[in-house]
Scaffold this motif. Structure first.
Motif, mmCIF file in Angstrom:
data_model
loop_
_atom_site.group_PDB
_atom_site.id
_atom_site.type_symbol
_atom_site.label_atom_id
_atom_site.label_comp_id
_atom_site.label_asym_id
_atom_site.label_seq_id
_atom_site.Cartn_x
_atom_site.Cartn_y
_atom_site.Cartn_z
ATOM 1 N N LEU A 215 4.875 -17.791 -5.954
ATOM 2 C CA LEU A 215 5.255 -17.933 -7.361
ATOM 3 C C LEU A 215 5.750 -16.649 -8.026
ATOM 4 N N CYS A 216 5.375 -15.476 -7.481
ATOM 5 C CA CYS A 216 5.592 -14.260 -8.276
ATOM 6 C C CYS A 216 6.720 -13.370 -7.757
ATOM 7 N N ASP A 217 7.534 -12.878 -8.689
ATOM 8 C CA ASP A 217 8.586 -11.920 -8.334
ATOM 9 C C ASP A 217 7.961 -10.567 -8.015
ATOM 10 N N ARG A 218 6.968 -10.193 -8.832
ATOM 11 C CA ARG A 218 6.270 -8.927 -8.598
ATOM 12 C C ARG A 218 4.772 -9.156 -8.691
ATOM 13 N N ILE A 219 4.042 -8.265 -8.033
ATOM 14 C CA ILE A 219 2.588 -8.396 -7.967
ATOM 15 C C ILE A 219 1.957 -7.048 -8.295
ATOM 16 N N GLY A 220 0.888 -7.090 -9.104
ATOM 17 C CA GLY A 220 0.122 -5.875 -9.382
ATOM 18 C C GLY A 220 -1.293 -6.062 -8.860
ATOM 19 N N ILE A 221 -1.855 -5.001 -8.298
ATOM 20 C CA ILE A 221 -3.242 -5.094 -7.816
ATOM 21 C C ILE A 221 -4.138 -4.261 -8.723
ATOM 22 N N LEU A 222 -5.120 -4.950 -9.291
ATOM 23 C CA LEU A 222 -6.032 -4.337 -10.244
ATOM 24 C C LEU A 222 -7.373 -4.130 -9.548
ATOM 25 N N GLY A 231 4.534 -4.037 -7.130
ATOM 26 C CA GLY A 231 5.839 -4.195 -6.495
ATOM 27 C C GLY A 231 6.060 -5.623 -6.047
ATOM 28 N N THR A 232 7.195 -5.862 -5.371
ATOM 29 C CA THR A 232 7.391 -7.196 -4.772
ATOM 30 C C THR A 232 6.433 -7.266 -3.584
ATOM 31 N N SER A 233 6.206 -8.462 -3.075
ATOM 32 C CA SER A 233 5.255 -8.543 -1.965
ATOM 33 C C SER A 233 5.784 -7.751 -0.766
ATOM 34 N N GLU A 234 7.117 -7.751 -0.576
ATOM 35 C CA GLU A 234 7.704 -6.971 0.524
ATOM 36 C C GLU A 234 7.451 -5.475 0.331
ATOM 37 N N GLU A 235 7.641 -5.013 -0.903
ATOM 38 C CA GLU A 235 7.408 -3.590 -1.191
ATOM 39 C C GLU A 235 5.944 -3.210 -0.945
ATOM 40 N N LEU A 236 5.051 -4.068 -1.402
ATOM 41 C CA LEU A 236 3.620 -3.770 -1.235
ATOM 42 C C LEU A 236 3.256 -3.708 0.245
ATOM 43 N N LYS A 237 3.816 -4.655 1.018
ATOM 44 C CA LYS A 237 3.513 -4.681 2.449
ATOM 45 C C LYS A 237 4.017 -3.414 3.127
ATOM 46 N N ASN A 244 0.883 -8.682 5.958
ATOM 47 C CA ASN A 244 0.636 -9.785 5.011
ATOM 48 C C ASN A 244 -0.102 -9.262 3.781
ATOM 49 N N LEU A 245 -0.042 -10.080 2.735
ATOM 50 C CA LEU A 245 -0.533 -9.637 1.430
ATOM 51 C C LEU A 245 -2.055 -9.466 1.419
ATOM 52 N N GLU A 246 -2.729 -10.278 2.226
ATOM 53 C CA GLU A 246 -4.187 -10.161 2.270
ATOM 54 C C GLU A 246 -4.596 -8.785 2.814
ATOM 55 N N ALA A 247 -3.853 -8.337 3.836
ATOM 56 C CA ALA A 247 -4.135 -7.011 4.400
ATOM 57 C C ALA A 247 -3.844 -5.921 3.366
ATOM 58 N N VAL A 248 -2.782 -6.111 2.576
ATOM 59 C CA VAL A 248 -2.461 -5.151 1.511
ATOM 60 C C VAL A 248 -3.633 -5.087 0.536
ATOM 61 N N PHE A 249 -4.062 -6.269 0.113
ATOM 62 C CA PHE A 249 -5.159 -6.384 -0.856
ATOM 63 C C PHE A 249 -6.398 -5.639 -0.335
ATOM 64 N N LEU A 250 -6.798 -5.955 0.886
ATOM 65 C CA LEU A 250 -8.021 -5.366 1.436
ATOM 66 C C LEU A 250 -7.892 -3.847 1.542
ATOM 67 N N LYS A 251 -6.705 -3.399 1.912
ATOM 68 C CA LYS A 251 -6.494 -1.962 2.061
ATOM 69 C C LYS A 251 -6.578 -1.267 0.692
ATOM 70 N N MET A 252 -5.861 -1.786 -0.288
ATOM 71 C CA MET A 252 -5.834 -1.156 -1.618
ATOM 72 C C MET A 252 -7.219 -1.170 -2.257
ATOM 73 N N VAL A 253 -7.875 -2.296 -2.153
ATOM 74 C CA VAL A 253 -9.183 -2.433 -2.787
ATOM 75 C C VAL A 253 -10.209 -1.569 -2.060
ATOM 76 N N GLY A 254 -10.126 -1.544 -0.732
ATOM 77 C CA GLY A 254 -11.037 -0.734 0.085
ATOM 78 C C GLY A 254 -10.886 0.728 -0.261
ATOM 79 N N GLU A 255 -9.616 1.190 -0.364
ATOM 80 C CA GLU A 255 -9.378 2.602 -0.676
ATOM 81 C C GLU A 255 -9.965 2.964 -2.030
#
Ligand SMILES: Nc1ncnc2c1ncn2[C@@H]1O[C@H](COP(=O)(O)OP(=O)(O)OP(=O)(O)O)[C@@H](O)[C@H]1O
Ligand SMILES: [Mg+2]
Length: 267
Positions: A215-222, A231-237, A244-255
């Motif tokens: 659904l989203c053009d851009r995504i922010g991780i809080l 960024g876009t999901s491609e940029e974040l990856k 994949n986005l789940e790995a991005v999420f876990l990495k950003m949140v973990g850090e």
């Protein structure tokens, strides 16, 4: 340059809670620690983040339900909190904690909203029924008191209410959480159609990575009240070196958790 639907600069929110024996101590919860983000008109922006990271707090501030403690906010060119009424008229909010008159039926709740916005009753009724049907909601339940409806059904009534007035900006706080897979698809398709048809700007929160990508053009991780990636999901990856986005999420949140631990050790 496309105009901005949402402009948030350095927004802060602190909750003060009474704590301890005799509730004499006051504990401060820094729910938002200076958030800056922009959403363009017609854009769909997804906010991801762990439980308690501040997503709903931000949505509630943008929908005028809460006051920020600092920072600048502009919604569709109107500053908050000064232009609360103008913002309220143009923003639809969907949330699991939506306030309804629970003893009244879905029909009565929706007609009440329509009345507040000056709609003619037959038009409003037709539109509300149409939206509910498209969300896969059985029209025969339209007259049941809301308190007798399941959570998912109430969620659909909340979506219908936000869409009834066709607002240019929709703030969707976990719009598909708690919905069965078919209803979830229906709501996602509805959101896509709405953007295509009306060019509605959307800010949504979700815990579903596929939904954010779809659904989203851009995504922010809080995380912990701070925007740690955007960024876009491609940029974040590619930023995170993940596929994949789940790995991005876990990495950003973990850090961010490691950062927080380091902060504590230094102190
Ligand atoms: N009304 C309130 N009073 C006190 N503290 C609050 C209030 N609302 C939120 N908080 C606190 O602010 C922080 C952020 O909460 P928020 O509901 O914004 O998180 P969230 O990212 O939406 O989480 P979730 O994914 O679980 O919905 C939490 O620590 C929460 O306890
Ligand atoms: Mg929330």
């Amino acid at each position: 340059m496309p105009s901005l639907a949402i402009r948030v600069q350095n927004v802060k929110k602190v909750f003060r809670k009474r704590n301890g024996l005799l509730r004499r101590k006051i504990r401060e919860e820094h729910a938002l620690k200076g958030i800056t983000l922009e959403v363009r008109e017609g854009e769909a922006y997804g906010l991801l983040g762990p439980n308690g990271s501040g997503k709903s707090t931000l949505i509630r501030i943008l929908s005028t339900l809460l006051l920020a403690d600092g920072g600048d906010i502009e919604i569709l060119g109107f500053r908050l909190p000064e232009h609360e009424r103008e913002v309220r008229e143009r923003v639809g909010r969907v949330s699991v904690d939506a306030a309804f008159y629970k003893k009244l039926s879905a029909r009565e709740n929706l007609l009440y909203t329509a009345f507040l916005y000056g709609f003619e009753k037959p038009d409003a009724e037709r539109k509300a029924l149409d939206i509910l049907k498209r969300l896969g909601q059985d029209a025969s339940r339209f007259d049941d008191p809301l308190e007798e409806m399941s959570r998912g059904m109430q969620q659909k009534v909340s979506i219908a209410r936000a869409l009834l007035v066709n607002p240019p900006l929709l703030l969707l706080d976990e719009p598909t959480t708690g919905l069965d897979p078919k209803s979830k698809q229906e709501v996602q398709r509805f959101i896509e159609d709405l953007r295509r048809r009306e060019g509605t700007t959307i800010l949504l929160t979700t815990h579903d990575m596929d939904e954010a990508e779809r659904l989203c053009d851009r995504i922010g991780i809080l995380t912990r009240g701070q925007l740690v990636a955007e960024g876009t999901s491609e940029e974040l990856k590619s930023q995170a070196g993940a596929d994949n986005l789940e790995a991005v999420f876990l990495k950003m949140v973990g850090e961010s958790f490691e950062e927080a631990e380091k902060e504590v050790t230094v102190e």
